[in-house]
Design a protein around this motif. Sequence first.
Motif, PDB file in Angstrom:
ATOM      1  N   TYR A 132       0.814  -1.219   0.000  1.00  0.00           N
ATOM      2  CA  TYR A 132       0.000   0.000   0.000  1.00  0.00           C
ATOM      3  C   TYR A 132       0.844   1.265   0.000  1.00  0.00           C
ATOM      4  CZ  TYR A 132      -3.276  -3.562   1.656  1.00  0.00           C
ATOM      5  OH  TYR A 132      -4.020  -4.703   1.791  1.00  0.00           O
ATOM      6  N   GLY A 133       2.165   1.100  -0.030  1.00  0.00           N
ATOM      7  CA  GLY A 133       3.067   2.244   0.010  1.00  0.00           C
ATOM      8  C   GLY A 133       3.539   2.489   1.430  1.00  0.00           C
ATOM      9  N   PRO A 134       4.849   2.548   1.668  1.00  0.00           N
ATOM     10  CA  PRO A 134       5.352   2.798   3.021  1.00  0.00           C
ATOM     11  C   PRO A 134       4.986   4.199   3.500  1.00  0.00           C
ATOM     12  CG  PRO A 134       7.156   2.784   1.436  1.00  0.00           C
ATOM     13  CD  PRO A 134       5.941   2.343   0.693  1.00  0.00           C
ATOM     14  N   ARG A 135       4.590   4.267   4.740  1.00  0.00           N
ATOM     15  CA  ARG A 135       4.216   5.533   5.352  1.00  0.00           C
ATOM     16  C   ARG A 135       5.440   6.117   6.050  1.00  0.00           C
ATOM     17  NH1 ARG A 135       0.101   4.888  10.272  1.00  0.00           N
ATOM     18  NH2 ARG A 135       1.889   3.626  10.867  1.00  0.00           N
ATOM     19  N   LEU A 136       5.770   7.365   5.751  1.00  0.00           N
ATOM     20  CA  LEU A 136       6.906   8.002   6.409  1.00  0.00           C
ATOM     21  C   LEU A 136       6.580   8.223   7.884  1.00  0.00           C
ATOM     22  CD1 LEU A 136       8.098  10.608   3.755  1.00  0.00           C
ATOM     23  CD2 LEU A 136       8.737   8.214   4.045  1.00  0.00           C
ATOM     24  N   PRO A 137       7.555   8.059   8.778  1.00  0.00           N
ATOM     25  CA  PRO A 137       7.281   8.184  10.207  1.00  0.00           C
ATOM     26  C   PRO A 137       6.788   9.580  10.578  1.00  0.00           C
ATOM     27  CG  PRO A 137       9.414   7.150   9.815  1.00  0.00           C
ATOM     28  CD  PRO A 137       8.949   7.686   8.495  1.00  0.00           C
TER      29      PRO A 137
END
Length: 491
Positions: free
Chosen positions: A181-186
Amino acid sequence: MNIVELILLLALFIILPYVGLYKLFEKAGEAGWKAVIPVFSMYMRIKLSGRPGWWLVLYLIPGLGILVAMGIMVDFLKSFGKFRFRDHAAGILIPFIYLIKWGNDKETKYLGPATSPEFKEKYQKSLKKSTTREWTEAIIFAVVAATLIRTFFIEAYTIPTPSMERSLLVGDFLFVSKVNYGPRLPETPVSFPFAHNTMPLINIKSYWDGIKLPYYRLPGLSDIKKGDVVVFNYPMDADSPLYRPVDKQENYIKRCQGTPGDTLSVVNAQVYVNSKAAPNAPGQQIDYTVNTTGVDLNPQVKDDLGISDYGNGYMTMPRSAANIVRTYSNVKSIYPNIAHKGDDPDPNNQVFPSNPYYPAFHALPGKLHDYKWNQDNYGPIIIPKKGWTVKLDSVTFPLYARAIEVYENNKLEIKGSDIYINGQKTDSYTFKMNYYWMMGDNRHDSADSRYWGFVPEDHIVGRALFVWMSWDDKADFLHKIRWSRLFRGVN
């Protein structure tokens, strides 16, 4: 994070380092302007360090690019005679100070490409590392690499509760993909490696929330689809007394039953999406009442069929198991424990939006709508989609008020019988995010969207891929590992 803090961070970590790079490029005989053009600047640092140009491709890969950039910075600094570990750490962690310092330092000169054989031969004494330094760098590299892998690619997760049985069992260890789903930036970039929200044993915060970044997700391989098993941050932590930033809220795992824009309902425990019956997971189960002739079911049969027996004829099982049990001669009757349409829910187990035990429950004064919903007969309800405008009235306002106020960070007020959003009187709202509807496969033992509503897109962690280990605490020592579940895909 307010606009002043954001501008300060941009200045420190983006603008000021380029000022130092400008001077260092000039020392290396290159035009300073080449240092301030994004991507091209990195290509020039690769060239000045002696690395092959194709390293730029590695730099452009999400996640891996951070590790590559750190390695290029180390080589770049060595090219200017910065051989010590503390110099490398300073150039990576506080470049807004040291790059400017070295760029204006007359003693700092470009010595040549640090990765070339000639350079290594000429400065072999300076490049030689002590055993302590080699171990330190190896440990730091391992920690950084593992953190990047967990953030951008894949992460381990454990099933702690029975809400997904029989599809997933308590004690299953999963790998969860961030790439799908696409990595979420912290949101909280400063945190202790490998700890989610609290430190083991000492039970204190594992992160510093002094820096909070806005939500951003990198492109993924696909959108969330109905039927996907999804890990997400528990939405009800958003305004609980133990408030945590979104990426530090507790992890939950459920099956996606509804996607943005869908109209979802539950009729006699069967989910319907856009008026069509949704496919049921093979392991989906509900509660049954089993009446026998006085002869109980064989314990081995219950284990083989995946039946949980709570006594007094009260059992939980998949529908396939119920169909088999129905044929046994010692079973007089078996029927599902389904709450009928219009039945009042258990007062201690009320469903959304009428559940008073959760924060941010809203209703217009004197206009509390009686939805007559329960866990087995629920809805219909429309799942918000980005750009969708909802008309707010006594029926819809309780359904969407929490999303408007808590998840989309608006100031919501009720004055008399009027609704005010950010100080403006209104009777509608346009959503900024997509939302999802998540439910457990163990339908009568799952705290899910029926009880707390929608899951915002910024809470999505990733998709469950496969079980790599399964541990049964209740089994004897020789049967602790569920060998048949190892490396089984999650469906």
